[in-house]
Design an enzyme around this catalytic site. Structure first.
Site, PDB file in Angstrom:
ATOM      1  N   SER A 279       4.289  -4.330  -4.373  1.00 17.14           N
ATOM      2  CA  SER A 279       5.546  -5.093  -4.282  1.00 17.14           C
ATOM      3  C   SER A 279       5.345  -6.434  -4.961  1.00 17.14           C
ATOM      4  O   SER A 279       4.216  -6.842  -5.238  1.00 17.14           O
ATOM      5  CB  SER A 279       5.922  -5.332  -2.819  1.00 17.14           C
ATOM      6  OG  SER A 279       5.133  -6.390  -2.280  1.00 17.14           O
ATOM      7  N   ASP A 280       6.432  -7.149  -5.197  1.00 16.69           N
ATOM      8  CA  ASP A 280       6.273  -8.549  -5.589  1.00 16.69           C
ATOM      9  C   ASP A 280       6.067  -9.346  -4.302  1.00 16.69           C
ATOM     10  O   ASP A 280       6.190  -8.832  -3.183  1.00 16.69           O
ATOM     11  CB  ASP A 280       7.473  -9.043  -6.400  1.00 16.69           C
ATOM     12  CG  ASP A 280       7.091 -10.223  -7.292  1.00 16.69           C
ATOM     13  OD1 ASP A 280       6.085 -10.903  -6.981  1.00 16.69           O
ATOM     14  OD2 ASP A 280       7.773 -10.490  -8.282  1.00 16.69           O
ATOM     15  N   TRP A 281       5.757 -10.606  -4.476  1.00 16.83           N
ATOM     16  CA  TRP A 281       5.344 -11.489  -3.368  1.00 16.83           C
ATOM     17  C   TRP A 281       6.386 -11.497  -2.229  1.00 16.83           C
ATOM     18  O   TRP A 281       7.505 -11.997  -2.402  1.00 16.83           O
ATOM     19  CB  TRP A 281       5.146 -12.897  -3.917  1.00 16.83           C
ATOM     20  CG  TRP A 281       4.545 -13.883  -2.969  1.00 16.83           C
ATOM     21  CD1 TRP A 281       5.109 -14.369  -1.815  1.00 16.83           C
ATOM     22  CD2 TRP A 281       3.270 -14.524  -3.077  1.00 16.83           C
ATOM     23  NE1 TRP A 281       4.268 -15.267  -1.221  1.00 16.83           N
ATOM     24  CE2 TRP A 281       3.131 -15.385  -1.972  1.00 16.83           C
ATOM     25  CE3 TRP A 281       2.228 -14.453  -4.004  1.00 16.83           C
ATOM     26  CZ2 TRP A 281       1.997 -16.178  -1.769  1.00 16.83           C
ATOM     27  CZ3 TRP A 281       1.103 -15.246  -3.802  1.00 16.83           C
ATOM     28  CH2 TRP A 281       0.994 -16.091  -2.687  1.00 16.83           C
ATOM     29  N   GLY A 282       6.028 -10.915  -1.098  1.00 19.11           N
ATOM     30  CA  GLY A 282       6.912 -10.938   0.079  1.00 19.11           C
ATOM     31  C   GLY A 282       8.233 -10.216  -0.111  1.00 19.11           C
ATOM     32  O   GLY A 282       9.172 -10.403   0.682  1.00 19.11           O
ATOM     33  N   ALA A 283       8.321  -9.364  -1.141  1.00 19.91           N
ATOM     34  CA  ALA A 283       9.643  -8.830  -1.512  1.00 19.91           C
ATOM     35  C   ALA A 283      10.170  -7.787  -0.534  1.00 19.91           C
ATOM     36  O   ALA A 283      11.379  -7.578  -0.455  1.00 19.91           O
ATOM     37  CB  ALA A 283       9.588  -8.251  -2.921  1.00 19.91           C
TER      38      ALA A 283
END
Ligand code: BGC
Length: 724
Positions: A279-283
């Site tokens: 995933s992207d950061w905290g997505a």
């Protein structure tokens, strides 16, 4: 063979090793592999993180302090801190599975290459690959196993700060550049001590953020998605990219972190991608914010079932996955699939054989002379000479000796902004200034500088000069993640400065260092020569000086259309055909502006000149699997040995859906001595002539196509061929 830990046997296949390890893992250890946590070499571990690493409940570390690390100052990597962390995973955890270290090594490490958009302007995948290999060698020597690059988002909006990280507006150019980075980073095996894993991002559509506002929603149609946005991802899967990162954006009502049809369906099943999806950061947690998940459990369910294997910034998966399995909302087979993808990636990177860093390596590798040389060549080849009236450039140091040359403007002595927005490990002190390099390379020139913070000082120096070089541009903090702009123009004061210099009536060279194709009406009005030098990396100052002095030719071609005004956005060369109004002599797209861009995609001048013969097209094979050989002869009609970029554009005249006015299908850089001619040939195959039709399937239609091999996207489509 280690009978207690058979997966350590490097003679076995990765699949066997993976299966052997998976078979002995507890559910908590499996889930641990899916979790990535941020680690800073200076802050170290919290007590809780230490326990989790020692019990196999964390699988990867992102070596960054925040999601916006690119725009700030990063904590340098330290071999002893990373080795100590790795030792906990390898020596203390039950199964000894090494941690995977990821970092945003986007366009450079200690040696900083030009921003990726500038690299695209080289139209030279081989050189991009060489640059990426230098970057991988430096980063791996400092313990980075996995880089979160290349970014292959198609983008049509130069307001978006992140266009610096990508390769522009054309899917073929993006794909060729992205593949080059994958080859450069991963080599034949990412387990080699000078290679690392690549990550194709952001999957997908992020480059369409509305209004150029970062993280905003996107509205790509299915037609554009399949024909423009997805093909670079398809190409990188074929090129063996190890991982894919999903994007932050909402795509037509479905946030990408929950897009099962595209991640599990298109990427994993249709394209057969067997690598790791992160995933992207905290997505995944952001799904709560998007309003498609009712609670944390639901957000994790959506992300995990959509196909995201690893959670960047462990927040939800650890608690949620056991509960979701117990409630039958997640399948155990899905868990095993995700874990296998992580383990496969770790085996591919050779972590079980060599989990630690050799601290002796980095000093021998960082800023090696061949790396600096490659960075300089990339910078030279990326520079786009937009205009060159009366051949003002290059400056001949012999004939200019004795003349006063003013070298002024905010970039004349700048260092840091050349490094660009996504470079965690480059040091401003290592970047060279334009003035210093001009002095070093042409000591006979009478260079005059000014206090570049004071416009009156600059004007005074310019007023007594015979020639003025003004170095303008934007700071790297006006670009990159979460740093978009609403107006496509130079920062305050710079247009006025160029106008005031223009009023002096001296020959004026404008050097523009920007992260985007930024129009400058004042440069357009007054510059004898206008050189777009981008954010060209640590060797940019030297490269610019060499190009100004003619020790190197500017080699770049625009990888994105340069609009005249912000109001023209979106404006891109490969647009669909307009309807009947365009044929009316009275129709104008705008009452207050031209409808053509300032400079077309593919535009760029050199110091020599070239001519292209008429393009010929010969059919070697017809439908259903066509092969057309397209050729041209290119001649260097100037006085200087130089390369040009032969660009092949095709238009499909009648198709089941409307098709772009033209599309780049192939390109090649050709080096020619003065007076020399060379043939350039491209073979176009089905995959280049077809498209995804109204039902989404790929098709190649019978009928007429127009084609040209020329110098830019304005070259007339002069030749046609019939597919039957
Ligand atoms: C960016 C990614 C980047 C990640 C890790 C995110 O905010 O969108 O491109 O790789 O942070 O730093």
């Amino acid at each position: 063979m280690n009978t207690a830990r058979p997966w350590l046997d490097s003679a076995s296949s990765i699949e066997t090793r993976c299966a052997g390890l998976l078979a002995v893992m507890t559910p908590a250890e499996k889930i641990g592999q899916l979790l990535q946590f941020p680690f800073s070499c200076s802050a170290g571990l919290t007590t809780d993180e230490r326990t989790r690493v020692a019990t196999g409940r964390l699988g990867s570390a992102i070596l960054a302090e925040s999601a916006w690390a690119g725009g700030g100052t990063a904590i340098p990597l330290q071999a002893d801190a990373l080795n100590a962390l790795q030792r906990i995973a390898v020596e203390e955890s039950r199964l000894g599975i090494p941690l995977l270290f990821g970092r945003d090594v986007i366009h450079g490490h200690a040696t900083v290459m030009p921003i990726p958009l500038a690299q695209a302007a080289t139209f030279d995948p081989d050189l991009i690959e060489t640059g990426a290999a230098c970057v991988a060698r430096e980063a791996r020597a400092q313990g980075v196993h996995w880089s979160f690059a290349p970014m292959i988002d198609l983008c049509r909006d130069p307001r978006w700060g992140r266009i610096i990280e990508g390769y522009g507006e054309d899917p073929v150019l993006i794909a060729r550049c992205g593949e080059a980075v994958v080859r450069g980073f991963q080599g034949d095996s990412p387990a080699a001590p000078d290679r690392m894993l690549a990550c194709a991002k952001h999957f997908c559509g992020y480059g369409g953020s509305e209004g150029g506002r970062d993280y905003d929603a996107t509205e790509w149609t299915d037609n554009t998605l399949r024909n423009m946005v997805l093909p670079p991802f398809s190409a990188l899967v074929k090129a063996g990219v190890a991982s894919v990162m999903t994007s932050f954006n909402d795509l037509g009502g479905i946030p990408m972190s929950a897009h099962r049809t595209l991640i599990d369906g298109w990427l994993k099943r249709e394209q057969g991608f067997r690598g790791l999806v992160v995933s992207d950061w905290g997505a995944i947690t952001d799904l709560l914010e998007s309003g498609v998940a009712a609670d944390r459990l639901h957000a994790a369910e959506l992300g995990f079932n959509a196909g995201i294997d690893m959670e960047m910034i462990a927040d939800l998966y650890e608690d949620a996955i056991p509960a979701l399995i117990a409630a039958d909302r997640v399948d155990v087979a899905r868990l095993d699939d995700a874990v296998s993808r992580v383990l496969r990636t770790k085996f591919r990177a050779g972590l079980f054989e060599q989990p630690y860093i050799d601290p002796e390596l980095a000093p021998r590798v960082l800023r090696r002379s061949d790396h600096l040389e490659t960075a300089r060549r990339l910078a030279e080849q990326s520079m786009v000479l937009l205009t060159n009236r009366d051949s003002l450039l290059p400056l001949d140091a012999t004939t200019r000796a004795g003349q006063r040359i003013a070298v002024i403007g905010p970039f004349a002595e700048a260092r840091k902004p050349h490094l660009g927005a996504w470079c965690l490990d480059g040091r401003a002190a290592d970047a060279k200034t334009i003035v210093d390099e001009l002095r070093r390379l042409a000591p006979a020139l009478d260079l005059r500088t000014a206090d570049n913070t004071l416009t009156d000082d600059m004007l005074a120096v310019a007023g007594i000069a015979d020639l003025v070089i003004v170095c303008v541009g934007e700071s790297s903090i006006r670009t990159g993640e979460a740093h978009s702009i609403s107006q496509l123009r130079l920062p305050p004061g710079q247009e006025e400065l160029i106008d005031s210099l223009g009023a002096l009536g001296k020959p004026l060279v404008v050097v523009q260092c920007s992260g985007r194709p930024l129009p400058s009406p004042a440069a357009q009005r007054h510059a004898g020569a206008w050189l777009l030098a981008w954010h060209g990396g640590s060797e940019s100052g030297e490269a610019i000086a060499r190009v100004l002095l003619g020790l190197a030719s500017p080699g770049g071609r625009l990888p994105m259309t340069m609009p005249r005004t912000t109001g023209q956005i979106p404006i891109y060369y490969n647009h669909k055909r307009p309807g009947k109004l365009r044929q009316s002599p009275h129709y104008r797209a705008y009452q207050d502006s031209h409808d053509t861009p300032l400079f077309a995609f593919g535009h760029g001048l050199g110091y020599s000149s070239f001519s292209f013969s008429k393009t010929t097209a010969v059919m070697r094979r017809g439908l259903p699997d066509p092969e057309i050989e397209v050729s041209v002869s290119v001649t260097n009609t100037g006085l200087r040995a130089e390369s040009t970029v032969a660009q092949c554009y095709v238009r499909d005249l009648v198709a089941e859906t409307s098709r772009p006015v033209r599309e780049l299908k192939a390109f090649s850089r050709v080096m020619l001595a003065p007076g020399e001619s060379k043939p350039v040939k491209f073979t176009l195959r089905a995959e280049e002539l077809g498209y995804h039709g109204s039902d989404g399937t790929f098709r190649v239609d019978a009928g007429e196509f127009c084609v040209v091999i020329g110098a830019d996207s304005n070259a007339p489509l002069e030749t046609s061929f019939l597919l039957a």
